[in-house]
Design an enzyme around this catalytic site. Structure first.
Site, mmCIF file in Angstrom:
data_model
loop_
_atom_site.group_PDB
_atom_site.id
_atom_site.type_symbol
_atom_site.label_atom_id
_atom_site.label_comp_id
_atom_site.label_asym_id
_atom_site.label_seq_id
_atom_site.Cartn_x
_atom_site.Cartn_y
_atom_site.Cartn_z
ATOM 1 N N GLU A 1 0.822 -1.213 0.000
ATOM 2 C CA GLU A 1 0.000 0.000 0.000
ATOM 3 C C GLU A 1 0.860 1.270 0.000
ATOM 4 O OE1 GLU A 1 -3.463 0.372 2.375
ATOM 5 O OE2 GLU A 1 -4.122 -1.685 2.050
ATOM 6 N N HIS B 1 -1.634 -0.744 10.061
ATOM 7 C CA HIS B 1 -0.990 -2.015 10.391
ATOM 8 C C HIS B 1 0.298 -1.730 11.136
ATOM 9 C CE1 HIS B 1 -3.018 -5.102 7.647
ATOM 10 N NE2 HIS B 1 -3.684 -3.978 7.446
#
Length: 476
Positions: free
Chosen positions: A55, A332
């Protein structure tokens, strides 16, 4: 020989992986967070040798991280895929000799856009071949990926079939690398639970091992809400236990992007909200992984030599917040591992495997037959669902043609110009939607079905091989 390659083979290898949550226009504080991520990577001790990012969608963010880490990671590759890019990048201490992006044949549905954009970003595997020493075998093949997001609970996850097929694809790539005798590193956001179908496929058919479970064999199999973990009857863990023992990288109470709206508002006002690490953390789970395999543990015949690489340590990191924004650096946490190379004369235990059969090309592992049966059931159920969806889309297309023609005919008897305009607008917009539905039902669904057939054939073949192994073992 390239002067950047060390004269002696390194005895340790430090690996780092992070989902950066760097979606352009969507991820809040994207630029500031990814810049800070670059600074934190540069300050890691010991410094990483190989970094996999997920990402990291924009070239500007990638270049920012590259510039901040270039003194320890002078080599790297930003991978292009799909309409908007796969968000994958690999950084390395040593030169990247070869690189390519392998797209997943099954990767979501275009009709899910814009809420679910997995199909449009072209998810796949970022592959890099890196030479870390001067010996001919001193090569590590790195596979960085981001599997399809779940979006729904696993028991009704309509993308479970695609994610399982993606796990099969990356497992095949890693297995081929081990058969070439190379050290293999697979890392990224796999969007799966430990011991799930996807996890079992990767470990068994990829000839690799999950580094976290190598060190923490009794770690959790998901959040306390997940069936596998709930069946173990363990108490709800604390946030600290989830980080240090369970390897939880997602949905932690320590991650500000998982907080409720009230806490988010307070954070936006500049309040530095503190969460105790001793608080119970029922939702945290491990979605980010590092797998490794050594090609020397899988050779022709059954007499497999011993792997020279072992897991020394593994940690979850990047839990600290941004120094001025007070938010987490990503939604995350990172995962890191240190591998150590044993002397060639050191004894070691053979690698774990479920079942093995000598097929002339190497030591091939198989899962229990019932696991392949479960995968085939999931695939067949999903295929039937998509066939029905395809027919409905084609019916929609045909109905829309009728509506459009009806609107055009009605224009002839329209009493007012504005009524004619409305009829023409309805005809045009309706036909446009119908054409898109027709293309999806007539082209995409057929495309997807053929990918499903290939996956089904490969799983059926693996099931038959596993059945043959089980039969031979019973006869013995």
């Amino acid at each position: 020989m390239d002067s950047s390659i060390p004269s002696e083979t390194p005895s340790t290898l430090n690996i780092f992986s992070l989902n950066c949550w760097g979606l352009k226009y969507i991820s809040k504080h994207r630029s500031a967070r990814l810049t800070e991520i670059g600074k934190r990577i540069a300050a890691l001790n010991p410094p990483p040798d190989i970094v996999g990012l997920q990402e990291c969608w924009t070239g500007a963010d990638y270049e920012s991280i590259r510039s901040l880490t270039s003194h320890i990671l002078p080599f790297g590759k930003f991978y292009y895929s799909g309409a908007f890019g796969g968000g994958l990048a690999i950084l390395s201490r040593w030169p990247v000799e070869e690189s390519n992006m392998v797209r997943y044949p099954l990767n979501g549905r275009p009709g899910a856009w814009p809420i679910r954009g997995d199909w449009f970003v072209g998810k796949g595997v970022a592959c890099a071949r890196i030479r870390y020493g001067r010996d001919a075998k001193d090569i590590v093949e790195v596979f960085c990926t981001h599997l399809h997001a779940p979006y729904e609970p696993e028991h009704r996850d309509s993308y479970l079939c695609h994610r399982t097929a993606q796990a099969w694809e990356i497992a095949r790539l890693m297995r081929h690398a081990t058969e070439r005798g190379h050290l293999v590193i697979g890392l990224g956001d796999f969007n799966m639970r430990p011991k799930s179908l996807a996890h079992q496929l990767i470990e068994t058919h990829g000839h690799v091992r999950d580094v976290w479970r190598e060190v923490h064999l009794d770690s959790s199999l998901g959040s306390t809400e997940d069936e596998l973990e709930r069946n173990r009857g363990r108490p709800v863990p604390s946030a600290d236990f989830n980080i240090t023992e369970n390897g939880a990288t997602c949905d932690s109470i320590l991650n500000t992007w998982r907080w409720n709206k009230d806490q988010q508002k307070r954070l936006d006002k500049g309040e530095d909200i503190l969460i105790s690490e001793s608080d119970l953390d029922p939702h945290a789970k491990r979605l980010d992984y590092i797998f490794f395999g050594s090609g020397e543990s899988t050779v022709a015949g059954n007499a497999a030599s011993q792997s020279p690489w072992r897991v020394k340590s593994t940690t979850v990191g990047m839990t600290e917040r941004h120094p001025t924004l007070h938010c987490s650096l990503s939604d995350h946490f990172s995962v890191a591992a240190t591998l150590t190379r044993l002397p060639s004369s050191s004894p070691s235990s053979p690698s774990k495997a479920s079942h093995r059969a000598d097929q002339g090309t190497g030591s091939v592992s198989f899962l229990p037959v019932e696991v392949y049966t479960d995968i085939l059931t999931i695939t067949s159920t999903y295929t039937a669902r998509e066939r029905k969806q395809g027919r409905l889309r084609l019916y929609h297309f045909l109905v829309q043609i009728g509506v459009s023609v009806g609107c055009l005919v009605a224009v002839w008897w329209s009493p007012h110009n504005y009524v004619a305009f409305i009829l023409m607008l309805v005809s045009t917009l309706g036909l446009s939607v119908g054409v898109v539905q027709g293309l999806m039902g007539g082209i995409f669904n057929l495309w997807e079905e053929r990918g499903l057939r290939e996956f089904k054939w490969e799983i059926e073949r693996a099931k038959e091989a596993a059945k043959a192994v089980e039969t031979s073992e019973k006869e013995i």
